[in-house]
Scaffold this motif. Structure first.
Motif, short mmCIF file in Angstrom:
data_model
loop_
_atom_site.label_atom_id
_atom_site.label_comp_id
_atom_site.label_asym_id
_atom_site.label_seq_id
_atom_site.Cartn_x
_atom_site.Cartn_y
_atom_site.Cartn_z
N TRP A 166 0.82 -1.21 0.00
CA TRP A 166 0.00 0.00 0.00
C TRP A 166 0.86 1.26 0.00
CZ3 TRP A 166 -3.46 -2.64 4.16
CH2 TRP A 166 -4.41 -3.44 3.51
N ILE A 167 1.91 1.26 0.81
CA ILE A 167 2.69 2.49 0.92
C ILE A 167 3.59 2.67 -0.31
CG2 ILE A 167 4.30 3.78 2.35
CD1 ILE A 167 3.29 2.09 4.72
N TRP A 168 4.19 1.58 -0.78
CA TRP A 168 5.02 1.69 -1.98
C TRP A 168 4.20 2.19 -3.16
CZ3 TRP A 168 10.25 1.02 -2.74
CH2 TRP A 168 10.67 1.11 -4.07
N ASN A 169 3.01 1.68 -3.33
CA ASN A 169 2.18 2.02 -4.48
C ASN A 169 1.46 3.36 -4.33
OD1 ASN A 169 2.93 -0.31 -5.71
ND2 ASN A 169 1.00 -1.39 -5.40
N ASP A 170 1.54 3.97 -3.16
CA ASP A 170 0.82 5.23 -2.95
C ASP A 170 1.33 6.32 -3.88
OD1 ASP A 170 -0.58 7.48 -1.49
OD2 ASP A 170 1.52 8.02 -1.19
N TYR A 171 0.40 7.07 -4.43
CA TYR A 171 0.77 8.21 -5.27
C TYR A 171 0.20 9.50 -4.71
CZ TYR A 171 0.83 11.17 -9.48
OH TYR A 171 1.02 12.18 -10.36
N PHE A 172 -1.08 9.46 -4.35
CA PHE A 172 -1.80 10.66 -3.93
C PHE A 172 -1.13 11.38 -2.75
CE2 PHE A 172 -5.84 12.48 -1.94
CZ PHE A 172 -5.93 13.52 -2.84
N ILE A 173 -0.88 10.65 -1.68
CA ILE A 173 -0.35 11.28 -0.47
C ILE A 173 1.05 11.84 -0.73
CG2 ILE A 173 0.29 10.89 1.94
CD1 ILE A 173 -1.90 8.80 2.08
N SER A 174 1.89 11.05 -1.42
CA SER A 174 3.24 11.53 -1.71
C SER A 174 3.19 12.76 -2.60
CB SER A 174 4.05 10.45 -2.43
OG SER A 174 3.93 9.23 -1.78
N LEU A 175 2.29 12.75 -3.57
CA LEU A 175 2.18 13.88 -4.49
C LEU A 175 1.81 15.16 -3.73
CD1 LEU A 175 2.00 14.72 -7.56
CD2 LEU A 175 -0.45 14.37 -7.35
N VAL A 176 0.92 15.03 -2.77
CA VAL A 176 0.47 16.19 -2.02
C VAL A 176 1.59 16.72 -1.11
CG1 VAL A 176 -1.07 16.94 -0.17
CG2 VAL A 176 -1.97 15.62 -2.09
N PHE A 177 2.27 15.80 -0.44
CA PHE A 177 3.17 16.25 0.63
C PHE A 177 4.60 16.53 0.18
CE2 PHE A 177 -0.38 14.89 3.07
CZ PHE A 177 -0.39 15.80 4.12
N ILE A 178 5.01 15.97 -0.95
CA ILE A 178 6.39 16.21 -1.39
C ILE A 178 6.40 16.89 -2.75
CG2 ILE A 178 8.64 15.16 -1.80
CD1 ILE A 178 8.05 14.08 0.77
N ALA A 179 6.80 18.16 -2.77
CA ALA A 179 6.88 18.87 -4.04
C ALA A 179 8.33 18.94 -4.51
CB ALA A 179 6.31 20.28 -3.88
N ASP A 180 9.26 18.90 -3.59
CA ASP A 180 10.68 19.02 -3.90
C ASP A 180 11.17 17.80 -4.70
OD1 ASP A 180 13.38 19.18 -3.93
OD2 ASP A 180 13.64 19.44 -1.76
N PRO A 181 11.61 18.01 -5.96
CA PRO A 181 12.01 16.87 -6.80
C PRO A 181 13.11 16.02 -6.15
CG PRO A 181 11.94 18.89 -8.09
CD PRO A 181 11.73 19.29 -6.66
N ALA A 182 13.94 16.63 -5.32
CA ALA A 182 15.03 15.86 -4.72
C ALA A 182 14.53 14.90 -3.65
CB ALA A 182 16.06 16.81 -4.11
N LYS A 183 13.29 15.08 -3.20
CA LYS A 183 12.78 14.23 -2.12
C LYS A 183 11.62 13.35 -2.56
CE LYS A 183 14.28 17.21 1.60
NZ LYS A 183 13.91 18.36 2.41
N GLN A 184 11.21 13.49 -3.83
CA GLN A 184 10.06 12.75 -4.31
C GLN A 184 10.23 11.23 -4.20
OE1 GLN A 184 9.69 14.37 -8.17
NE2 GLN A 184 8.09 15.80 -7.58
N THR A 185 9.10 10.56 -3.97
CA THR A 185 9.14 9.10 -3.95
C THR A 185 9.07 8.57 -5.40
OG1 THR A 185 6.75 8.95 -3.80
CG2 THR A 185 7.97 8.97 -1.73
#
Lengths: 316, 270
Positions: free
Chosen positions: B199-218
C-alpha cells in the motif's frame, strides 16, 4: 498440561458467574491489566487521533470557510456546499463517477462471477495459475497501470494499430483525447484492474457454500445455470455486497488514473471529485471548497457502504 | 456433472481473460527491452541498458531511496503500533476499550480525501511538508485502524491458556507480548507487513500532495513526472515503469498466497 489447566478452571469459576452458553474467556481477558492495556494503546491512538480524527474534524470546519491558504480565512457558512451542488463542473464530476461505477463495479462483478463459476467449486487443475494472473493488477502500482494504458490508448498505440491493420480505419480514435470516449476508456482500465479481485473474493465465497445445497438442487433437476442462480448467487450475498462497496467507493475516489492519463481532460470530461479536490486544494487554492469536496466524498462513501450493507442484510 | 464441452469452454474463457490481463504487462516488458524509442518492439537485440538509462533519466537514485526510506520506516511504525494497540485492546482489555475500538474502526471508513487538506496545511505550519519524516508520520498514523483491527483479531484467536500460564510463571505484560504472543502471531504479522509495504510503496496521492521538492520525491511521483516529460521515448518510459512496479511484483511472485489471503481478509472486515 494438567497443572496449567487446573488453576485456569478455578480462576474461571471464581471470576465469571456461570452463564448459559460457552465460557467467554479468551487470551487473558481480565480487568487486572486495563491500565497497562491503555498504556499500550496510547501511542497508536494518539498518532491516529492526530493524523486522522483531528484532520477529519478540521476538514469539516474548513469547509465552512473561504480561504486561499495564505491570507485570513472568512466564514461563509454552507456556501462551499451550495457551490458544489450548483457548479456544473463539480456536479458533473459526480455524473462521471456514475459512469465509472458501471466500469469499476458492475462489469468487474459480472466478470468476476463468470470467472469464479468457471474456475469451479472444486478448483480445477490450473486454478491457481489463473488466480495468480487475474489478481496481478491488484498489486501493480496504479501509476504504472495508468502509464501502460495511456500508451495502449495513444493515437499510434496497439489498439489503433490493430484497427488499422484490420482495415477499420474509421474506428481509429485518439481515445483519451476524445470528449465522449475518454471517460469510458478510463473505465475500461478499472474493469481490467478490478475483476480479478472480484473473482478471488467470489471463489473464496463459493468454496464456503455447503455441498448439500448443490446436491439438493441437482436432485431437483436443476442444470448448471439454474444451480448458479438458485444456490451460488444467494450464497455469495456477503461477498457481493463487499465487492460492491469496495468497487463503488473506488470509483468515487478515482485519482491516480485520471491524474496520470488525462488530468481530467479533455475539457473537464474525465474530471473526478478527487481530481477537483487536488486542484482546489493545491493548484489554485480554494481550501474551503477542497475540504467540502473531501467531506462530500467521505459522506458519499459512507452512505454507499451503509446502503449496500443494509440492502444485502435485509434480503437475507 | 460437468460435460467435456463445458470444461473446454471454461478453460477457453479463462485463458482469454488471462491473456487480456497479461497482455499490457508483457507488452510493456517487451517495449522496455527494445532499442526503438517509438515504442515499436524489436527484440532481435534486446537492450538491457534501457533500464540503466531510464533509471538515470528519471532520477531514480534519489526517488528509490526516498521510497525505500519512507516505506521501511512506515511499515515498521505501522507494525509496532498495530501490535501494541492490538495487544492493549485484544488481550489486556484496555480501559475505555468499548469507546476506543469503534473510534479506531471508524478510521477504516474515512477516506483519505476527507483528511488530506487540513493535514497538508497543518504539516506545512509544522515544517513537515517536503519531508520524509512528515510522510512517515502520516503513513504510520493512517495505518493504525487496519493494523489494530488485524492484530486485535489475531491475538484474540490465540488460545487463552498460554497467556494464563505465562502470567502464573510471573511474566509481566511486556514479556507476555514479546516472548509468547508475538512468536505465535508471526504469520499474521508477516502478512500485515506485506500488505503495508504494498500500500505504501504504491501510494501516489499522499506523496504527491506532501512532497513537491524533486530531490525528495518518492518513486511513484518521480515516475509521474518522468512520464509527462518523456512522452516520445516510450522504451525508457516502459523501463522506468517496470522498475517502480518491480519491488511489489517480486514480493507477489514469492508470497502470492499471503497477498491474496490478506487482501481478502482485509476486504471482508465487516
Amino acid at each position: 498440561m494438567v497443572t496449567e489447566v487446573t488453576p485456569r478452571l478455578a480462576a474461571e469459576r471464581a471470576t465469571t458467574p456461570t452463564r448459559r452458553g460457552r465460557p467467554r474467556r479468551r487470551v487473558g481477558v481480565s480487568r487486572r491489566y486495563r491500565w497497562v492495556g491503555l498504556a499500550f494503546v496510547a501511542p497508536g491512538l494518539l498518532l491516529y487521533g492526530f493524523v486522522v480524527l483531528f484532520s477529519l474534524f478540521r476538514s469539516v470546519s474548513y469547509s465552512f470557510y473561504k480561504w486561499d491558504g495564505i491570507t485570513k480565512a472568512t466564514w461563509v457558512g454552507v456556501q462551499n456546499y451550495t457551490t458544489f451542488f450548483t457548479d456544473p463542473v463539480l456536479l458533473g464530476s459526480l455524473g462521471h463517477v456514475l459512469v465509472l461505477v458501471v466500469f469499476f463495479a458492475v462489469l468487474p462483478i459480472l466478470l468476476g462471477l463468470m470467472s469464479a463459476a468457471m474456475l469451479g467449486r472444486r478448483q480445477r487443475p490450473g486454478a491457481g495459475f489463473f488466480r495468480w494472473v487475474l489478481f496481478l493488477p491488484q498489486v501493480i502500482t496504479s501509476v504504472v497501470i495508468a502509464i501502460i494504458w495511456k500508451r495502449i490508448y495513444s493515437p499510434n498505440g496497439p489498439i489503433n494499430a490493430s484497427l488499422r491493420a484490420a482495415g477499420l480505419d474509421r474506428l481509429v480514435h485518439n481515445w483519451l483525447g476524445d470528449f465522449n470516449l475518454a471517460l469510458p476508456a478510463l473505465g475500461v482500465i478499472g474493469t481490467w484492474a478490478g475483476f480479478g479481485f472480484c473473482m478471488v473474493l467470489f471463489t473464496a465465497g463459493v468454496a464456503a457454500i455447503p455441498n448439500e445445497l448443490y446436491e439438493a438442487a441437482e436432485m431437483d433437476g436443476a442444470g448448471a445455470f439454474r444451480r448458479f442462480l438458485a444456490v451460488t448467487l444467494p450464497g455469495l450475498r456477503a461477498q457481493l455486497s463487499v465487492a460492491l462497496v469496495l468497487t463503488v467507493t473506488a470509483a468515487l475516489r478515482t485519482f491516480d488514473l485520471v491524474w496520470i492519463t488525462t488530468h481530467g481532460g479533455p475539457g473537464t470530461s474525465t474530471m473526478t471529485p478527487a481530481a477537483l479536490l487536488y486542484k482546489a486544494a493545491f493548484q489554485n487554492p480554494q481550501v474551503g471548497l477542497a475540504s467540502a469536496i473531501g467531506v462530500i466524498v467521505a459522506v458519499l462513501c459512507l452512505a454507499v457502504a451503509l446502503l449496500i450493507t443494509r440492502v444485502s442484510e435485509r434480503g437475507s | 456433472m460437468e460435460s467435456r464441452a463445458e470444461k473446454a469452454i471454461s478453460y477457453l474463457v479463462l485463458s482469454l481473460m488471462a491473456v487480456v490481463v497479461l497482455f499490457p504487462v508483457v507488452w510493456f516488458l517487451l517495449i522496455s527491452l527494445s532499442p526503438e524509442t517509438s515504442g515499436a518492439i524489436s527484440l532481435s537485440r534486446p537492450r538491457w541498458s534501457n533500464f540503466a538509462h531510464a533509471w538515470q533519466q528519471a532520477g531514480f537514485s534519489h526517488a528509490m531511496l526516498a521510497s525505500l526510506v519512507v516505506v521501511v520506516a512506515s511499515v515498521i511504525g505501522q507494525l509496532v503500533l498495530a501490535v501494541t494497540t492490538g495487544y492493549g485492546l485484544g488481550v489486556l482489555n484496555a480501559a475505555g476499550h468499548s469507546v476506543i475500538f469503534p473510534l479506531i474502526l471508524l478510521g477504516m471508513m474515512v477516506s483519505t480525501e476527507a483528511v488530506i487538506v487540513p493535514l497538508y496545511y497543518q504539516f506545512r505550519s509544522l515544517g513537515l511538508t517536503n519531508s520524509w519524516l512528515g510522510l512517515i508520520i502520516i503513513q504510520t498514523g493512517m495505518g493504525v485502524p487496519f493494523g489494530t483491527y488485524w492484530m486485535r483479531a489475531t491475538f484474540r484467536a490465540l488460545p487463552g491458556q498460554l497467556a494464563e500460564s505465562a502470567r502464573i510463571d510471573g511474566a509481566n505484560s511486556l514479556r507476555l507480548l514479546w516472548s509468547i504472543l508475538i512468536p505465535l502471531a508471526r504469520p499474521a504479522i508477516y502478512t500485515l507487513a506485506l500488505l503495508s509495504f504494498m500500500w505504501i510503496w504504491n501510494d501516489y496521492f499522499i506523496s504527491l500532495v506532501f512532497i513537491a521538492d524533486p530531490a525528495k520525491q518518492t518513486a511513484t511521483v518521480a515516475l509521474g513526472v518522468f512520464q509527462g516529460r518523456f512522452l516520445v521515448q516510450v522504451n525508457y518510459m516502459a523501463a522506468a515503469s517496470l522498475v517502480v512496479a518491480a519491488p511489489v511484483l517480486i514480493l507477489y511472485v514469492f508470497f502470492q498466497r499471503q497477498f491474496i489471503r490478506g487482501v481478502l481478509a482485509g476486504a471482508l472486515k465487516e
